[in-house]
Design a protein around this motif. Structure first.
Motif, PDB file in Angstrom:
ATOM      1  N   GLN A  43      13.163 -31.865  23.310  1.00  0.00           N
ATOM      2  CA  GLN A  43      11.715 -32.144  23.355  1.00  0.00           C
ATOM      3  C   GLN A  43      10.939 -30.866  23.092  1.00  0.00           C
ATOM      4  O   GLN A  43       9.930 -30.848  22.402  1.00  0.00           O
ATOM      5  CB  GLN A  43      11.323 -32.697  24.727  1.00  0.00           C
ATOM      6  N   ARG A  44      11.434 -29.778  23.665  1.00  0.00           N
ATOM      7  CA  ARG A  44      10.801 -28.474  23.482  1.00  0.00           C
ATOM      8  C   ARG A  44      10.780 -28.097  22.003  1.00  0.00           C
ATOM      9  O   ARG A  44       9.783 -27.630  21.473  1.00  0.00           O
ATOM     10  CB  ARG A  44      11.584 -27.445  24.315  1.00  0.00           C
ATOM     11  N   ARG A  45      11.909 -28.336  21.312  1.00  0.00           N
ATOM     12  CA  ARG A  45      11.974 -27.977  19.890  1.00  0.00           C
ATOM     13  C   ARG A  45      11.021 -28.842  19.056  1.00  0.00           C
ATOM     14  O   ARG A  45      10.432 -28.377  18.076  1.00  0.00           O
ATOM     15  CB  ARG A  45      13.407 -28.111  19.373  1.00  0.00           C
ATOM     16  N   ILE A  46      10.859 -30.128  19.452  1.00  0.00           N
ATOM     17  CA  ILE A  46       9.911 -31.000  18.744  1.00  0.00           C
ATOM     18  C   ILE A  46       8.485 -30.465  18.947  1.00  0.00           C
ATOM     19  O   ILE A  46       7.674 -30.417  18.010  1.00  0.00           O
ATOM     20  CB  ILE A  46      10.023 -32.469  19.244  1.00  0.00           C
ATOM     21  N   ALA A  47       8.190 -30.020  20.178  1.00  0.00           N
ATOM     22  CA  ALA A  47       6.851 -29.472  20.455  1.00  0.00           C
ATOM     23  C   ALA A  47       6.627 -28.170  19.670  1.00  0.00           C
ATOM     24  O   ALA A  47       5.509 -27.878  19.234  1.00  0.00           O
ATOM     25  CB  ALA A  47       6.686 -29.229  21.954  1.00  0.00           C
ATOM     26  N   ILE A  48       7.697 -27.404  19.474  1.00  0.00           N
ATOM     27  CA  ILE A  48       7.600 -26.184  18.662  1.00  0.00           C
ATOM     28  C   ILE A  48       7.265 -26.569  17.217  1.00  0.00           C
ATOM     29  O   ILE A  48       6.351 -26.021  16.602  1.00  0.00           O
ATOM     30  CB  ILE A  48       8.928 -25.381  18.739  1.00  0.00           C
TER      31      ILE A  48
ATOM     32  N   VAL B 226       5.192 -42.631  24.135  1.00  0.00           N
ATOM     33  CA  VAL B 226       5.230 -43.896  23.378  1.00  0.00           C
ATOM     34  C   VAL B 226       5.365 -43.678  21.877  1.00  0.00           C
ATOM     35  O   VAL B 226       5.431 -44.623  21.101  1.00  0.00           O
ATOM     36  CB  VAL B 226       3.972 -44.766  23.660  1.00  0.00           C
ATOM     37  N   LEU B 227       5.389 -42.413  21.450  1.00  0.00           N
ATOM     38  CA  LEU B 227       5.526 -42.118  20.018  1.00  0.00           C
ATOM     39  C   LEU B 227       6.877 -41.458  19.751  1.00  0.00           C
ATOM     40  O   LEU B 227       7.394 -40.729  20.597  1.00  0.00           O
ATOM     41  CB  LEU B 227       4.418 -41.166  19.558  1.00  0.00           C
ATOM     42  N   THR B 228       7.426 -41.716  18.559  1.00  0.00           N
ATOM     43  CA  THR B 228       8.687 -41.060  18.189  1.00  0.00           C
ATOM     44  C   THR B 228       8.421 -39.574  17.913  1.00  0.00           C
ATOM     45  O   THR B 228       7.259 -39.148  17.822  1.00  0.00           O
ATOM     46  CB  THR B 228       9.275 -41.677  16.901  1.00  0.00           C
ATOM     47  N   ALA B 229       9.509 -38.834  17.722  1.00  0.00           N
ATOM     48  CA  ALA B 229       9.370 -37.401  17.422  1.00  0.00           C
ATOM     49  C   ALA B 229       8.472 -37.217  16.198  1.00  0.00           C
ATOM     50  O   ALA B 229       7.523 -36.438  16.216  1.00  0.00           O
ATOM     51  CB  ALA B 229      10.755 -36.805  17.179  1.00  0.00           C
ATOM     52  N   LYS B 230       8.767 -37.978  15.149  1.00  0.00           N
ATOM     53  CA  LYS B 230       7.978 -37.835  13.912  1.00  0.00           C
ATOM     54  C   LYS B 230       6.514 -38.201  14.148  1.00  0.00           C
ATOM     55  O   LYS B 230       5.609 -37.501  13.704  1.00  0.00           O
ATOM     56  CB  LYS B 230       8.576 -38.721  12.810  1.00  0.00           C
ATOM     57  N   GLU B 231       6.280 -39.286  14.886  1.00  0.00           N
ATOM     58  CA  GLU B 231       4.895 -39.706  15.136  1.00  0.00           C
ATOM     59  C   GLU B 231       4.142 -38.669  15.975  1.00  0.00           C
ATOM     60  O   GLU B 231       2.950 -38.441  15.766  1.00  0.00           O
ATOM     61  CB  GLU B 231       4.879 -41.076  15.832  1.00  0.00           C
ATOM     62  N   ASN B 232       4.850 -38.029  16.918  1.00  0.00           N
ATOM     63  CA  ASN B 232       4.215 -36.966  17.701  1.00  0.00           C
ATOM     64  C   ASN B 232       3.753 -35.832  16.780  1.00  0.00           C
ATOM     65  O   ASN B 232       2.693 -35.244  16.993  1.00  0.00           O
ATOM     66  CB  ASN B 232       5.181 -36.421  18.756  1.00  0.00           C
ATOM     67  N   LEU B 233       4.556 -35.546  15.759  1.00  0.00           N
ATOM     68  CA  LEU B 233       4.169 -34.474  14.831  1.00  0.00           C
ATOM     69  C   LEU B 233       3.032 -34.906  13.916  1.00  0.00           C
ATOM     70  O   LEU B 233       2.255 -34.066  13.448  1.00  0.00           O
ATOM     71  CB  LEU B 233       5.369 -34.037  13.974  1.00  0.00           C
TER      72      LEU B 233
ATOM     73  N   PRO C 186      10.781 -39.462  22.948  1.00  0.00           N
ATOM     74  CA  PRO C 186      11.024 -38.330  23.849  1.00  0.00           C
ATOM     75  C   PRO C 186      12.044 -38.638  24.942  1.00  0.00           C
ATOM     76  O   PRO C 186      12.874 -37.788  25.276  1.00  0.00           O
ATOM     77  CB  PRO C 186       9.632 -38.048  24.432  1.00  0.00           C
ATOM     78  N   SER C 187      12.028 -39.878  25.479  1.00  0.00           N
ATOM     79  CA  SER C 187      12.969 -40.212  26.557  1.00  0.00           C
ATOM     80  C   SER C 187      14.421 -40.199  26.070  1.00  0.00           C
ATOM     81  O   SER C 187      15.346 -40.161  26.872  1.00  0.00           O
ATOM     82  CB  SER C 187      12.638 -41.582  27.139  1.00  0.00           C
ATOM     83  N   GLN C 188      14.601 -40.253  24.728  1.00  0.00           N
ATOM     84  CA  GLN C 188      15.963 -40.221  24.186  1.00  0.00           C
ATOM     85  C   GLN C 188      16.385 -38.793  23.819  1.00  0.00           C
ATOM     86  O   GLN C 188      17.444 -38.587  23.241  1.00  0.00           O
ATOM     87  CB  GLN C 188      16.037 -41.119  22.938  1.00  0.00           C
ATOM     88  N   LEU C 189      15.524 -37.837  24.141  1.00  0.00           N
ATOM     89  CA  LEU C 189      15.822 -36.433  23.815  1.00  0.00           C
ATOM     90  C   LEU C 189      16.033 -35.629  25.092  1.00  0.00           C
ATOM     91  O   LEU C 189      15.411 -35.920  26.122  1.00  0.00           O
ATOM     92  CB  LEU C 189      14.636 -35.818  23.056  1.00  0.00           C
ATOM     93  N   SER C 190      16.860 -34.603  25.002  1.00  0.00           N
ATOM     94  CA  SER C 190      17.028 -33.705  26.162  1.00  0.00           C
ATOM     95  C   SER C 190      15.755 -32.856  26.296  1.00  0.00           C
ATOM     96  O   SER C 190      14.940 -32.797  25.360  1.00  0.00           O
ATOM     97  CB  SER C 190      18.229 -32.788  25.937  1.00  0.00           C
ATOM     98  N   GLY C 191      15.609 -32.185  27.435  1.00  0.00           N
ATOM     99  CA  GLY C 191      14.437 -31.324  27.648  1.00  0.00           C
ATOM    100  C   GLY C 191      14.303 -30.269  26.549  1.00  0.00           C
ATOM    101  O   GLY C 191      13.219 -30.031  26.024  1.00  0.00           O
TER     102      GLY C 191
END
Ligand SMILES: Nc1ncnc2c1ncn2[C@@H]1O[C@H](COP(=O)(O)OP(=O)(O)OP(=O)(O)O)[C@@H](O)[C@H]1O
Length: 226
Positions: A151-156, A99-106, A143-148
């Motif tokens: 998503q991995r790179r955002i988690a990195i 439910v959070l964008t890439a930036k919000e996840n960070l 995340p649902s708009q990102l490939s696997g």
């Protein structure tokens, strides 16, 4: 003094009458700024050891010292600060909040700091790290708009948000294509050298392991230098 000392650590998982020794009397000293890799077959205890070092799993016996202090003796506040600030985790699965964008996840890890940083600087840092992993055009994507792999790179990127002293990475490039895997390894090496961040990385990829300062192999819960 070593930054991390693993002293005679054993972890036994008990399921009914069955007892499984996932980590078997492991001792290990890691200096600040070292880049260490751990290889080993599936089930040899790598993830368990990382999560014990990171203060997520309690060992059955033995101790983990961080800068000379036993993490088992930390207060709950100190332990949470250790897990969320001193250490940056890259888990085997990307684990972003949908439910959070890439930036919000960070931006999320800032909430767990004892001394929170101002939102504006956290936001800037999140954007900068997302650009550093090559996803500047995905800052506001869910995340649902990102490939696997994305998503991995955002988690990195997320693992670096609290300026950790140590990165514990469990197969951080497992689902990336070869080219992106090489890029991420370059990124890790530059964070290791520039910011003197210690890396303990579990990998199945021998080529990546060969690029690290020190290689270890886990076999049935025991650890050996390679
Ligand atoms: N929470 C748990 N409860 C019971 N057994 C567990 C638990 N976590 C791990 N194990 C067992 O402990 C052993 C070591 O598991 P671990 O995940 O540490 O291995 P690994 O080397 O990281 O494997 P992989 O490369 O497949 O991720 C395995 O036999 C596993 O089934």
């Amino acid at each position: 003094m070593a930054q991390i000392e693993v002293k005679n650590v054993t972890k036994v998982y008990s399921l009914g009458n069955e007892h499984l020794k996932a980590v078997d009397n492991v001792s290990l000293a890691v200096d600040k700024g070292e880049f260490l890799s751990i290889v080993g077959h599936s089930g040899s205890g790598k993830t368990t050891l990382l999560s014990i070092i990171g203060g997520i799993t309690t060992p059955t016996s033995g101790n983990i010292l961080f800068n000379g202090k036993d993490i088992n003796k930390f207060s709950s506040n100190e332990l949470s600060e250790y897990r969320c600030v001193s250490v940056g985790f890259m888990f085997q699965f990307a684990s972003l909040l949908p439910v959070l964008t890439a930036k919000e996840n960070l931006m999320l890890p800032n909430l767990f700091r004892n001394k929170k940083l101002p939102t504006e600087s956290v936001e800037k840092k999140a954007e900068e790290l997302i650009r550093m992993v090559g996803l500047g055009d995905k800052i506001n994507a869910y995340p649902s708009q990102l490939s696997g792999g994305q998503q991995r790179r955002i988690a990195i990127a997320r693992a670096f948000m609290n300026d950790p002293e140590v990165i514990l990475a469990d197969e951080p490039t497992g689902d990336l294509d070869e080219e992106t895997e090489i890029e991420m390894m370059q990124f890790f090496k530059s964070m290791n050298k520039k910011n003197n961040i210690t890396f303990i990385m579990v990998t199945h990829n021998n080529d990546l392991a060969m690029q690290t300062d020190r290689r270890l192999r886990m076999v049935s819960g025991s650890i050996h230098e390679l």
